[in-house]
Write an enzyme that holds these catalytic residues in place. Structure first.
Site, PDB file in Angstrom:
ATOM      1  CG  ASN A  10      60.544  17.755 -37.851  1.00  0.00           C
ATOM      2  OD1 ASN A  10      60.771  17.529 -39.040  1.00  0.00           O
ATOM      3  ND2 ASN A  10      59.326  17.884 -37.380  1.00  0.00           N
ATOM      4  NE  ARG A  90      57.638  14.245 -38.483  1.00  0.00           N
ATOM      5  CZ  ARG A  90      56.932  15.113 -39.194  1.00  0.00           C
ATOM      6  NH1 ARG A  90      57.342  16.347 -39.353  1.00  0.00           N
ATOM      7  NH2 ARG A  90      55.806  14.747 -39.764  1.00  0.00           N
ATOM      8  CG  HIS A 179      49.961  12.835 -38.807  1.00  0.00           C
ATOM      9  ND1 HIS A 179      48.803  13.147 -39.497  1.00  0.00           N
ATOM     10  CD2 HIS A 179      50.724  13.953 -38.842  1.00  0.00           C
ATOM     11  CE1 HIS A 179      48.861  14.402 -39.920  1.00  0.00           C
ATOM     12  NE2 HIS A 179      50.017  14.909 -39.540  1.00  0.00           N
ATOM     13  NE  ARG A 240      48.850  19.116 -46.058  1.00  0.00           N
ATOM     14  CZ  ARG A 240      49.525  18.402 -45.165  1.00  0.00           C
ATOM     15  NH1 ARG A 240      49.772  17.127 -45.381  1.00  0.00           N
ATOM     16  NH2 ARG A 240      49.951  18.965 -44.060  1.00  0.00           N
ATOM     17  CD  GLU A 385      54.126  14.052 -34.155  1.00  0.00           C
ATOM     18  OE1 GLU A 385      54.285  13.502 -35.247  1.00  0.00           O
ATOM     19  OE2 GLU A 385      53.674  15.200 -34.020  1.00  0.00           O
TER      20      GLU A 385
END
Length: 397
Positions: A10, A90, A179, A240, A385
């Protein structure tokens, strides 16, 4: 396939997470992180057999390339290399081009780079990681697994913005969602937990971490999700802002703010950090709230209220409803946040199982509430994941 390990990579803009995953069990045989790339303190750490090791990364070359080069030596030294059958990457944004996991070649890598405008912090770094890994592991098949792919089943009514059609046809502006690997994984695990085929199971999946999103999953497929064109929209997050009146952007620009200042504020100075004036970390928010900090209490209330609103609204996207899934670092571990979200959904009839909520932490799955009215449950399922990336890579071999 026995002893089928997949190296999962990743790549971030200044970091590289990696893990060697057993594709049968999902266990991370080796896991690690390269971080602070481009800075003097650039380093790489890993965990193997419970022992943690850290080294400095030095050199003038790309630090992604150096880290992956060290990874080659490490997997060889630990005796893992012969068992690694594939490398899975990923990749954050697949646009409309990639609707499922693909085997990587030069054309795929170039397409990922072309999508950089949609994920400027992530896709260029993902492509750098791919090129470095292709050079380091030339004999291994490599695969790209996209965060956006699971959401490509959304109907047009869910992904279409209420804007001029030319903005979609000319610039690709639409809801993509993120996601995806997390929502995919936990929905499959939830279906097993309630003993239903995933094709007949419908959930609202709530991934809560520093980034956060909600996904409506109808008969195993994503039909709506809170993140949109970018990972900035939807829920309030660590730094965020989530959903915001776009008129605020114009207002601040007219007040003399630069474009960079506006988007830095919305991406890096909002959310838990902005509302509390204190921290972006949910644990710090809860601790400060207990000590009477008003900003922290307000951040807690805004966050949990917004999550609850999304959950309730997503019932409109489903044909049936089996339950709510909490996952992600906050969703898996924060009992007070889960409790407040469920309290806000009292009209849906959820009654907390206090012991179940206490037990479902620190990697433990479980049912934390039930609604007799809806014949539905709320549950916690730890996400994995990397396991999805490993499984989907092996499936394509």
């Amino acid at each position: 396939m026995s002893n089928s390990f997949v190296l999962v990579i990743n790549s971030g803009s200044s970091s590289l997470k990696f893990a060697v995953i057993d594709s049968q069990t999902g266990e991370a045989v080796l896991s690690g992180l390269g971080e602070c790339f481009g800075l003097p303190e650039s380093r790489m750490s890993w965990k193997f057999n419970g022992e943690k090791t850290e080294i400095a990364i030095e050199g003038d070359d790309s630090h992604h390339k150096i880290a992956i080069g060290k990874l080659v030596g490490l997997t060889d030294e630990l005796g893992l290399q012969e068992s690694i059958v594939a490398v899975g990457h990923r990749i954050v944004h697949g646009g409309e081009k990639f609707t499922q996991t693909v085997r990587i070649n030069e054309e795929v890598t170039a397409e990922i780079e072309k999508l950089a405008d949609l994920a400027p912090l992530h896709n260029p770094a993902g492509a750098i990681g791919i090129r470095a890994a292709m050079e380091a592991f030339p004999s291994l098949p490599q695969f790209a697994v996209f965060d956006t792919a699971f959401h490509q089943s959304m109907p047009k009514r869910a992904y279409t913005g209420a804007i001029a059609n030319e903005l979609y046809t000319d610039y690709g502006i639409r809801r993509y969602g993120f996601h995806g690997t997390s929502h995919y994984f936990v929905s499959r695990e939830a279906a097993k937990m309630i003993n239903k085929p995933v094709e007949e199971a419908s959930f609202i999946s709530v991934h809560l971490g520093n980034g956060a999103s909600v996904c409506a999953i109808n008969n195993g497929e994503s039909v709506d999700t809170s993140m949109g064109f970018t990972p900035l929209s939807g829920l309030m997050m660590g730094t965020r802002c989530g959903d915001l009146d776009p008129g605020i952007i114009e207002y601040l620009l007219k007040k003399g703010w630069s474009q960079d200042k506006v988007f830095n504020a919305l991406n890096k100075e909002s959310g838990f950090l902005g509302v509390s004036g204190l921290t972006s970390d949910a644990r710090g928010i809860l601790e400060a709230m207990e000590q009477g900090h008003e900003g922290a209490a307000l951040a807690f209330q805004v966050f949990t209220y917004r999550v609850s609103k999304y959950i309730a609204s997503y019932l409109a996207a489903l044909d049936s409803f089996d339950g709510i899934i909490f996952t992600g670092g906050i969703g898996e571990n924060s009992m007070p946040i889960r409790r407040e979200i469920l309290n806000n959904l009292k009209l849906l009839g959820f009654k907390e199982d206090v012991k179940g909520n206490e037990d479902a932490r620190f990697g433990n799955a479980g049912v934390i509430a039930k609604s007799e009215m809806l014949n539905a449950v709320a549950m916690v399922i730890p996400t994995n994941e990397e396991f999805v990336i490993a499984q989907q890579s092996v499936e394509l071999l």
